[in-house]
Structures are given as C-alpha cells and as structure tokens.
Scaffold this active site. Structure first.
Site, mmCIF file in Angstrom:
data_model
loop_
_atom_site.group_PDB
_atom_site.id
_atom_site.type_symbol
_atom_site.label_atom_id
_atom_site.label_comp_id
_atom_site.label_asym_id
_atom_site.label_seq_id
_atom_site.Cartn_x
_atom_site.Cartn_y
_atom_site.Cartn_z
ATOM 1 N N LYS A 170 0.841 -1.209 0.000
ATOM 2 C CA LYS A 170 0.000 0.000 0.000
ATOM 3 C C LYS A 170 0.868 1.247 0.000
ATOM 4 C CE LYS A 170 -3.957 -2.189 2.210
ATOM 5 N NZ LYS A 170 -4.560 -2.650 3.456
ATOM 6 N N GLN A 205 -4.989 -1.370 9.504
ATOM 7 C CA GLN A 205 -4.955 -2.721 8.936
ATOM 8 C C GLN A 205 -5.608 -3.710 9.897
ATOM 9 O OE1 GLN A 205 -3.856 -3.405 5.802
ATOM 10 N NE2 GLN A 205 -4.374 -5.564 6.047
ATOM 11 N N ASP A 236 -11.399 3.029 4.060
ATOM 12 C CA ASP A 236 -11.858 1.643 4.006
ATOM 13 C C ASP A 236 -13.387 1.567 3.878
ATOM 14 O OD1 ASP A 236 -10.030 -0.485 4.050
ATOM 15 O OD2 ASP A 236 -9.535 -0.152 6.164
HETATM 16 N N1 GUN Z 1 -7.325 -6.694 6.089
HETATM 17 C C1 GUN Z 1 -7.705 -7.445 5.028
HETATM 18 N N2 GUN Z 1 -8.387 -6.698 4.143
HETATM 19 C C2 GUN Z 1 -8.439 -5.449 4.645
HETATM 20 C C3 GUN Z 1 -8.993 -4.220 4.175
HETATM 21 O O1 GUN Z 1 -9.593 -4.128 3.107
HETATM 22 N N3 GUN Z 1 -8.817 -3.154 4.987
HETATM 23 C C4 GUN Z 1 -8.173 -3.234 6.174
HETATM 24 N N4 GUN Z 1 -8.085 -2.138 6.903
HETATM 25 N N5 GUN Z 1 -7.640 -4.351 6.640
HETATM 26 C C5 GUN Z 1 -7.783 -5.449 5.873
#
Ligand code: GUN
Length: 303
Positions: A60, A104, A127
């Site tokens: 990311k 995350q 998100d």
């Molecule tokens: N962990 C797995 N997928 C995601 C996501 O789309 N967002 C976040 N914040 N954590 C994750």
C-alpha cells in the site's frame, strides 16, 4: 470472445484495469498539485507483526508513493494499548496532511475493532468501514465505499453497458465485501440476492445469477455446473491450497477450470479482483482529499 480451445469465457483482466486506474489517479494527483498545491496523504496503521498484513501495508505504501501521494506509515507493537491506538487516530484525524486513514485488520485480540474503526473520522475512512459510511451507502447518501466491492463494481460497469434489471447473486455476507457489494449492486438497479454457506440449495440460487460475486473464502467451492451460461463471474476469493506434487498455489472461491467453460466472463485468481483493492484505496484517498478541499469529485473513481 474465445480464450482458446474449450475456454469460452472472456477473462476480465483486473491487473490491467488496476494499472490503468492507478495511471488515471496519478494524473489527477498531478493536476491537484499543479492547480491547487494539494498533495493527497494516506496514513496506514499496522498493529503487530502479522506477516500477511506486513506485506499488504508495504505494498500500500509503495503504490501510494507511486501515484504521487504522501504515505504515512505507523507501525505499533502487538501489545500496544487500545488507548494509545485511539490517541494516534485522534492525531491523524486532526492532521490536515492526512486525507485517508486505514487501520490494517485484523487487530490483536485485546483491541476492540469496532471502537477503533468508529474512532476514524468518517470523512477520512478510506476503508468505508465506519458505521456512518455503512449507513450512508445503505441509504444512498454520498459515502466512502469499501475498496474491494468498489473494485468489483468498476469491473462490472466496464464489462456491462448497464447493470439495470440484472439478477445479481452475492455469495458471502461479510461487512468488508458481501454486504457492501449487495448495496452497490442494488444502487445500480440489480435484483440482488445475498447467499452464504448456510443457504439452502446454494447451487440453485447461484444458477439464477446474471452476475455472480463469490466472496465466501472457500477454495473452488462454486462449480461450473452452478453457473448460468453466459453469466459474469467475479471471484473475490484468495485461498492458498497445497498442490499434489508439493508446494502451493492461489485459487479463488470459484472452480475456474469448470466455470470458465460456462461463464460469459470471469475474473482469474490471481490477477482479477486482488489488484483492484489497493487501486480503489488510492481512488478513495483522492476522493476524500477532493471532498476535504471542496473540490469536484474525481472523474470515474466513485460509486
Ligand atoms: N485486512 C484485510 N483486508 C483489509 C482491508 O480491506 N482493509 C483493512 N483495513 N484491513 C484489511
């Protein structure tokens, strides 16, 4: 379009679509800087050392910088107190250089995930997990939309001139994919069914679908003979399975070999939905930045 002997379905190339999307985002970020002196910023918070999460967070950060945005990474120890995490989120909420905040998941067991998500400013919640964004999406108000379903919607809109009136079946009812996916398809005038692992006669439900979104997290569960001929199949699953000859490989929730004989179009795993998720995270960050500055919504990046 034929994809070789016996393979009828058109392959939906999410990797190429995501590369193109990041290119469009990068150009809009450049225009924002040139025209207004603004650089979008994304803060990613990782608590603990989960190996898969570390890979995602690194990726990311890299892609955020590649499109010309600022990346702020916060790595906290696994035993970080919830109050300390909440204090960091409060600082990021107040920081004008930060337009998007992502914590995350999963978080360590001693931290209340819902409390943390709902502490993020809804306008920075890239998100789309904050209860206000969930409610806005469900009531047709301007929201930030979860990245994976947003990516699926973009692929579907690219493939179909219109989704209106189509039968859509979403297999999976998670807050991250299944439920928001159903809301987005409903908003685009599909007739939507949410099915799941406890649904009675799942094959019969899936057979109704003009559009199938599989997000159950079970390797190759959906078989070719469950699929309506010509249907569009979006496979959100990422499952690692052991190969008989040793080693492992990634497969989706759909049995690609049989499904691609029947479907009209299908996303592969890997290279389908996966690459769209981070591209949509960047899209959401740009959207949040434009909204924060009262600028017009970026073109083609929102639901
Ligand atoms: N962990 C797995 N997928 C995601 C996501 O789309 N967002 C976040 N914040 N954590 C994750």
């Amino acid at each position: 379009m034929s994809e070789g002997p016996g393979k009828k379905a058109r392959i939906i190339d999410g990797k190429a679509f995501a590369t193109d999307l990041r290119g469009r985002i990068s150009r809009q970020v450049g225009a924002l800087r040139a025209g207004h002196g603004i650089t979008p910023g994304l803060a990613v918070v990782l608590v603990g050392e989960d190996p898969a999460s570390q890979v995602y967070v690194r990726s990311k950060g890299k892609m955020t910088r590649e499109v010309g945005m600022r990346s702020f990474e916060h790595r906290l120890a696994a035993d970080t107190a919830e109050a300390e995490l909440l204090a960091l989120i409060a600082r990021l909420n107040d920081d004008p250089a930060v337009h998007g905040i992502l914590v995350q998941l999963p978080l360590p067991g001693h931290i209340d995930e819902a409390r943390v998500i709902n502490a993020i400013s809804p306008d920075k919640d890239v998100d789309g997990f904050h209860i206000l964004n969930v409610g806005r999406l469900a009531t047709g108000q301007k929201a930030l939309v979860p990245c994976t379903p947003l990516g699926c919607l973009m692929l579907l809109r690219d493939h179909h001139a219109s989704l209106s009136g189509l039968e859509a079946v979403v297999v999976g009812r998670s807050n991250i994919v299944g439920k928001p996916m159903a809301q987005l398809l409903l908003r685009d005038n599909c007739t939507v069914t949410i099915a799941h692992s406890r649904s009675r006669d799942l094959p019969a439900i899936v057979r109704r679908a003009d559009i199938l979104v599989a997000a159950v997290g079970r390797a190759e569960m959906v078989k070719g003979d469950w699929i309506k001929p010509g249907a569009t199949v979006i496979d959100v699953g990422i499952n690692r399975i052991e190969k008989p000859e040793g080693g492992s490989r990634l497969v989706g929730d759909v049995d690609f070999a049989s499904a691609s004989q029947v479907a009209g179009a299908i996303t592969p795993v890997p290279g389908g939905v996966g690459p769209m998720t981070i591209a949509c995270l960047l899209a959401n960050t740009l959207t949040a930045c434009c909204r924060a500055h009262g600028l017009p919504e970026p073109e083609g990046l929102t639901a």
